[in-house]
Write an enzyme that holds these catalytic residues in place. Structure first.
Site, PDB file in Angstrom:
ATOM      1  N   LEU A  66     -18.832  37.641  26.391  1.00  0.00           N
ATOM      2  CA  LEU A  66     -19.829  36.793  26.207  1.00  0.00           C
ATOM      3  C   LEU A  66     -20.842  37.604  25.141  1.00  0.00           C
ATOM      4  CD1 LEU A  66     -20.910  34.690  29.354  1.00  0.00           C
ATOM      5  CD2 LEU A  66     -19.522  34.194  27.297  1.00  0.00           C
ATOM      6  N   LYS A  67     -20.555  38.720  24.840  1.00  0.00           N
ATOM      7  CA  LYS A  67     -21.197  39.674  23.744  1.00  0.00           C
ATOM      8  C   LYS A  67     -22.856  39.532  23.861  1.00  0.00           C
ATOM      9  CE  LYS A  67     -17.584  39.344  20.552  1.00  0.00           C
ATOM     10  NZ  LYS A  67     -16.771  38.398  20.928  1.00  0.00           N
ATOM     11  N   ASP A  70     -29.823  41.263  24.063  1.00  0.00           N
ATOM     12  CA  ASP A  70     -31.169  40.660  24.318  1.00  0.00           C
ATOM     13  C   ASP A  70     -31.971  41.640  24.891  1.00  0.00           C
ATOM     14  OD1 ASP A  70     -33.319  38.769  25.285  1.00  0.00           O
ATOM     15  OD2 ASP A  70     -31.884  37.297  25.494  1.00  0.00           O
TER      16      ASP A  70
HETATM   17  O1  C5P Z   1      -6.397  35.607  16.534  1.00  0.00           O
HETATM   18  P1  C5P Z   1      -6.454  35.391  18.089  1.00  0.00           P
HETATM   19  O2  C5P Z   1      -6.328  33.982  18.310  1.00  0.00           O
HETATM   20  O3  C5P Z   1      -5.294  36.299  18.733  1.00  0.00           O
HETATM   21  O4  C5P Z   1      -7.828  35.775  18.747  1.00  0.00           O
HETATM   22  C1  C5P Z   1      -7.967  36.232  20.073  1.00  0.00           C
HETATM   23  C2  C5P Z   1      -9.579  36.715  20.466  1.00  0.00           C
HETATM   24  O5  C5P Z   1      -9.648  37.759  19.482  1.00  0.00           O
HETATM   25  C3  C5P Z   1     -10.518  35.735  19.897  1.00  0.00           C
HETATM   26  O6  C5P Z   1     -10.942  34.992  21.159  1.00  0.00           O
HETATM   27  C4  C5P Z   1     -11.562  36.405  19.219  1.00  0.00           C
HETATM   28  O7  C5P Z   1     -12.851  36.745  20.126  1.00  0.00           O
HETATM   29  C5  C5P Z   1     -10.959  37.762  18.924  1.00  0.00           C
HETATM   30  N1  C5P Z   1     -10.692  38.013  17.342  1.00  0.00           N
HETATM   31  C6  C5P Z   1     -11.363  38.979  16.637  1.00  0.00           C
HETATM   32  N2  C5P Z   1     -11.229  39.241  15.297  1.00  0.00           N
HETATM   33  C7  C5P Z   1     -10.216  38.493  14.704  1.00  0.00           C
HETATM   34  C8  C5P Z   1      -9.346  37.537  15.455  1.00  0.00           C
HETATM   35  C9  C5P Z   1      -9.816  37.359  16.809  1.00  0.00           C
HETATM   36  O8  C5P Z   1     -12.349  39.763  17.211  1.00  0.00           O
HETATM   37  N3  C5P Z   1      -9.891  38.815  13.415  1.00  0.00           N
END
Ligand code: C5P
Length: 247
Positions: A66-67, A70
């Site tokens: 949830l990153k 705050d």
């Molecule tokens: O691309 P994919 O569907 O495998 O992504 C899985 C998770 O990785 C996503 O929930 C997202 O938070 C993260 N993601 C990311 N950077 C990307 C692609 C996905 O941080 N370029």
């Protein structure tokens, strides 16, 4: 593998689905093929903490992505609740600063100690993979992505966090910057060899990411959109195993 963990132990499946029912279906199909299940803002906002409790109660491990970012007291309180939910990993933005990071690390350790539960590992998000130097400049950050990732990974480590999130191309940089054994690097944005590349950007496969030093790789769509999800997950694990046995 060199750290004694099998390839399956390194796969985190992103539950990037809309409903609790879909999440349950994916979890049931993949619980034996992956180490952990990532729940992000989309599913959490639609299905709530109940889906986390449900997966944990069924014996699954959850990465709550949830990153949080705050004021320190609020993030410390959110971290306490994440510990109570029984998640194994959760994320905060390292850009929140040393006090925010230190307070959340402390509150998670206190909560787990007091309540006798497993302490979740807290990961700092460095720079989102969607951001580039121009995005950083828009928000007043004058340096490039690499320098900022290194700075935030070092800050996460110095503030008591357990690891960070880094894109495949920054794993090596993070490893050079933070040399503490046990500092976790979790890597999203990988594309399995078997999956169609959806664009021309340079991507790394899960096994390349592991070779570069990732402790966990996060895979979503390449598994979720596959006709046979369990098979897609197994193929990724096999690819990771093949590479590690070549070492
Ligand atoms: O691309 P994919 O569907 O495998 O992504 C899985 C998770 O990785 C996503 O929930 C997202 O938070 C993260 N993601 C990311 N950077 C990307 C692609 C996905 O941080 N370029």
């Amino acid at each position: 593998m060199s750290d004694g963990r099998g390839a399956k132990d390194k796969l985190i499946v992103a539950l990037d689905v809309e409903t609790a029912a879909e999440a349950r279906e994916v979890f049931a199909a993949l619980r034996d093929s992956a180490e952990m299940f990532k729940i992000g803002p989309h599913l959490f906002t639609s299905a709530g903490p109940e889906i986390v409790r449900e997966i944990v109660a069924a014996g699954g491990r959850v990465f709550l992505d949830l990153k949080f970012h705050d004021i320190p007291a609020v993030v410390a309180a959110a971290g306490r609740e994440a510990a109570r939910l029984g998640v194994s990993l959760f994320t905060v933005h390292a850009a929140g600063g040393a006090e925010m990071l230190g307070r959340v690390a402390e509150s998670v350790a206190d909560t787990a100690g007091r309540e006798g539960s497993e302490r979740p590992r807290v990961l700092g998000v460095t720079v989102l993979t969607s951001a580039d130097d121009a995005t950083l400049a828009e928000t007043g950050v004058g340096c490039g992505v690499g320098e900022q990732v290194a700075r935030l990974a070092a800050l996460a480590d110095a503030s008591g966090l357990d690891g960070c999130i880094a894109s495949p191309h920054e794993i090596a940089l993070v490893r050079r910057t933070v040399t503490r054994p046990g500092f976790l690097v979790v890597t999203p944005g990988v594309r399995p060899r078997t999956a169609a590349h959806d664009d021309q950007r340079r991507v790394m496969t899960p096994e390349q990411a592991v070779l570069a030093g990732a402790d966990y790789v996060v895979v979503g769509r390449a598994i979720l959109k596959a006709p046979d999800r369990a098979r897609a997950a197994r193929e990724i694990v096999e690819e990771m195993e093949a590479v590690s046995s070549e070492q």
